[in-house]
Design a protein around this motif. Structure first.
Motif, mmCIF file in Angstrom:
data_model
loop_
_atom_site.group_PDB
_atom_site.id
_atom_site.type_symbol
_atom_site.label_atom_id
_atom_site.label_comp_id
_atom_site.label_asym_id
_atom_site.label_seq_id
_atom_site.Cartn_x
_atom_site.Cartn_y
_atom_site.Cartn_z
ATOM 1 N N HIS A 86 0.409 -1.620 0.058
ATOM 2 C CA HIS A 86 -0.456 -0.084 -0.043
ATOM 3 C C HIS A 86 0.769 1.603 0.183
ATOM 4 O O HIS A 86 1.984 1.531 0.775
ATOM 5 N N GLN A 90 -0.417 6.808 7.161
ATOM 6 C CA GLN A 90 -1.359 7.515 8.526
ATOM 7 C C GLN A 90 -1.140 9.101 8.986
ATOM 8 O O GLN A 90 0.128 9.491 7.814
ATOM 9 N N ASP A 119 5.872 1.713 6.704
ATOM 10 C CA ASP A 119 4.713 1.071 6.712
ATOM 11 C C ASP A 119 4.296 2.086 5.657
ATOM 12 O O ASP A 119 3.648 3.038 5.509
ATOM 13 N N GLU A 153 -5.445 0.974 2.494
ATOM 14 C CA GLU A 153 -5.230 0.148 3.347
ATOM 15 C C GLU A 153 -5.587 0.873 4.659
ATOM 16 O O GLU A 153 -6.020 0.241 5.446
ATOM 17 N N GLU A 154 -5.107 1.599 5.179
ATOM 18 C CA GLU A 154 -4.890 2.242 6.125
ATOM 19 C C GLU A 154 -6.139 2.569 6.621
ATOM 20 O O GLU A 154 -6.815 3.452 7.630
ATOM 21 N N HIS A 427 2.399 4.300 11.927
ATOM 22 C CA HIS A 427 1.611 4.771 13.037
ATOM 23 C C HIS A 427 1.775 5.910 14.246
ATOM 24 O O HIS A 427 0.996 6.635 14.922
HETATM 25 MN MN MN Z 1 -0.744 0.639 8.214
#
Ligand code: MN
Ligand code: BES
Ligand code: MN
Length: 454
Positions: A86, A90, A119, A153-154, A427
């Motif tokens: 992804h 965030q 991420d 995704e988030e 995050h």
């Molecule tokens: Mn994540």
């Protein structure tokens, strides 16, 4: 193969430079104000897939954020791997706690700091670079490769859920390779074989029809914040067991073998507590920290809104209070069933003095993959070759809900070959990614293609 690895080694700086460009794009999926950046993120991914030699590269519009698809099917008779990742990230708040701006990638002590570094931009990018290394040296891949990269995704992957259901043939594959998890610890090659599921709920408690003076009304009227806080406390007992009737009905018990495997990892709870800055750990009685995180369900309040939160004091009895509550789930719990049980329980315990509304925000199924699958074995060998160490197997407390959709709809086993670390602040402020792991991830990806092609 030597040529491929050589190419990866000698292009390390170039790869890091490109990753920096990727990380400069503030592709925050949850914020509508970043809609254009989401498109820039998708464009970046598709451009790099094209440059790597992938075919039929497409940006696919959805109701929310675009998907990117690509394929290279030049190895007839060989297996097909679908790579998922992804490009959304965030939000950055609290921004004041970042040591360098979240979208100005900064390298310090061999780590790259930026939102999305681990991420999942950095991890996803590894696979594009391993494809490039094959194409620029041998001119072909040892197996067929497809990419499906999403931007939601988030926020629950709903566009991709729909896309997978409608494009089963397009996405047909023998395994789904994902790098969006963590290593057990620095430098240890790791395959993750389990993820927790999720049921994310919002509870809104309404008392009086307007805010009231807490002196002239207080004591005679229910305070929605007090009630909500009490209800949250009522959800677990003193042993950390969740009190919602039926909550544990479908929970698979940990086997003796698995508990032994967890123990063999010699996880230091003391060190873990120290790293996160607490004196003592807390959780469900009768389980170790790893068992609690990897294989037991939980219930946590993620946020609570209500009343006066400004500086200083204001005497007020608020009309409304809201809590965001998530439950992490384990096999064979069903997020839809858990959401129903949660709703029922909340309605049951709510006093008549308030009105309660419960909303199911999103969910995801838990996952455990078989350890003896060909793709898992190939990934474990690939990492072993890249790291020069034996690969270990672990479960994970986080969730990637789309993974079970892939497993079910495409009937292909997923492999979680993550290169992040849970200490890399995903995050939270100062997210980063170890650049040595980035490099080893590209090499692991290249070896995976070779191993799985066999
Ligand atoms: Mn994540
Ligand atoms: N990559 C993470 C999940 C993850 C984190 C796996 C750490 C393994 C180790 C993913 O991007 C994520 O944050 N997932 C969310 C899912 C939710 C938004 C539906 C999560 O776990 O909270
Ligand atoms: Mn992720």
């Amino acid at each position: 193969m030597d040529k491929v690895v050589e190419y990866i080694n000698s292009n390390n700086r170039k790869y890091i430079g490109e990753l920096k460009d990727f990380l400069r794009i503030p592709s925050i999926s949850t914020k509508d104000s970043h809609k254009k950046d989401m498109l820039r993120g998708a464009k970046f991914v598709s451009d790099k897939l094209k440059a790597a030699g992938m075919k039929k590269v497409k940006i696919i519009k959805t109701k929310r954020h675009p998907l990117v698809y690509a394929e290279w099917l030049g190895a007839p008779g060989k297996p097909t791997v679908l790579i998922y990742g992804h490009y959304d990230v965030q939000p950055v708040d609290p921004i004041e706690l970042w040591n360098s701006p979240p979208f100005e990638p900064t390298i310090k002590n061999g780590k790259i700091y930026a939102r999305g570094a681990t991420d999942d931009k950095g991890q996803m990018y590894m696979h594009i670079k391993s494809v490039e290394a094959y194409m620029k040296t041998i001119g072909k891949l040892p197996l067929n490769v497809k990419f499906i990269i999403e931007g939601e995704e988030e926020i629950g992957s709903s566009s991709l859920e729909e896309f997978v259901s409608k494009n089963i043939k397009l996405l047909k594959c023998d395994t789904v390779l994902i790098s969006d998890t963590a290593l057990y610890s620095k430098g240890i090659p790791t395959i993750t074989y389990g993820l927790r599921g999720l049921a994310y709920m919002e509870v809104e408690v309404t008392g009086p029809k307007r805010d009231l003076h807490s002196g002239t009304f207080g004591g005679a009227v229910a305070n929605p914040i007090n009630i909500l806080a009490w209800m949250i406390v009522e959800m677990t007992d003193k042993n950390g067991k969740i009190k919602i009737p039926g909550f544990y009905d479908d929970v698979l018990k940990l086997t003796k073998k698995e508990r032994e495997n967890f123990k063999a990892l010699k996880f230091s709870e003391k060190q873990f507590a120290k790293e996160i800055g607490v004196k003592e750990l807390k959780g469900e009685k009768g389980y170790t920290a790893l068992e609690r995180i990897w294989a037991r369900p939980t219930l946590d309040c993620n946020g609570i809104i209500g009343g006066f939160t400004g500086k200083g004091a204001k005497t007020v009895l608020p009309s409304k209070a809201i809590a965001k509550i998530s439950m992490r789930l384990v096999p064979n719990q069903d997020p839809k069933k858990i959401a129903r049980l949660f709703k029922k329980y909340v309605k049951e315990i709510a006093p008549k003095s308030v009105a309660v509304k419960v909303t199911d925000l999103h969910g995801g199924y838990p996952l455990v993959t078989p350890l003896n699958d060909k793709s898992t074995i190939a990934a474990s060998r690939a990492m072993q070759r890249a790291f020069g160490k034996k690969t270990i197997f672990m479960r994970e407390g986080g969730s990637i809900p789309i993974v079970t959709t892939f497993a079910e709809k495409l009937k292909a086993p997923p492999v979680l070959m993550g290169l992040g670390l849970n200490s890399e602040n995903l995050h939270s402020p100062n997210e980063h990614f170890d650049l040595n792991h980035f490099h080893l991830g590209i090499v692991s990806s290249a070896y995976f293609f070779e191993e799985f092609a066999k």
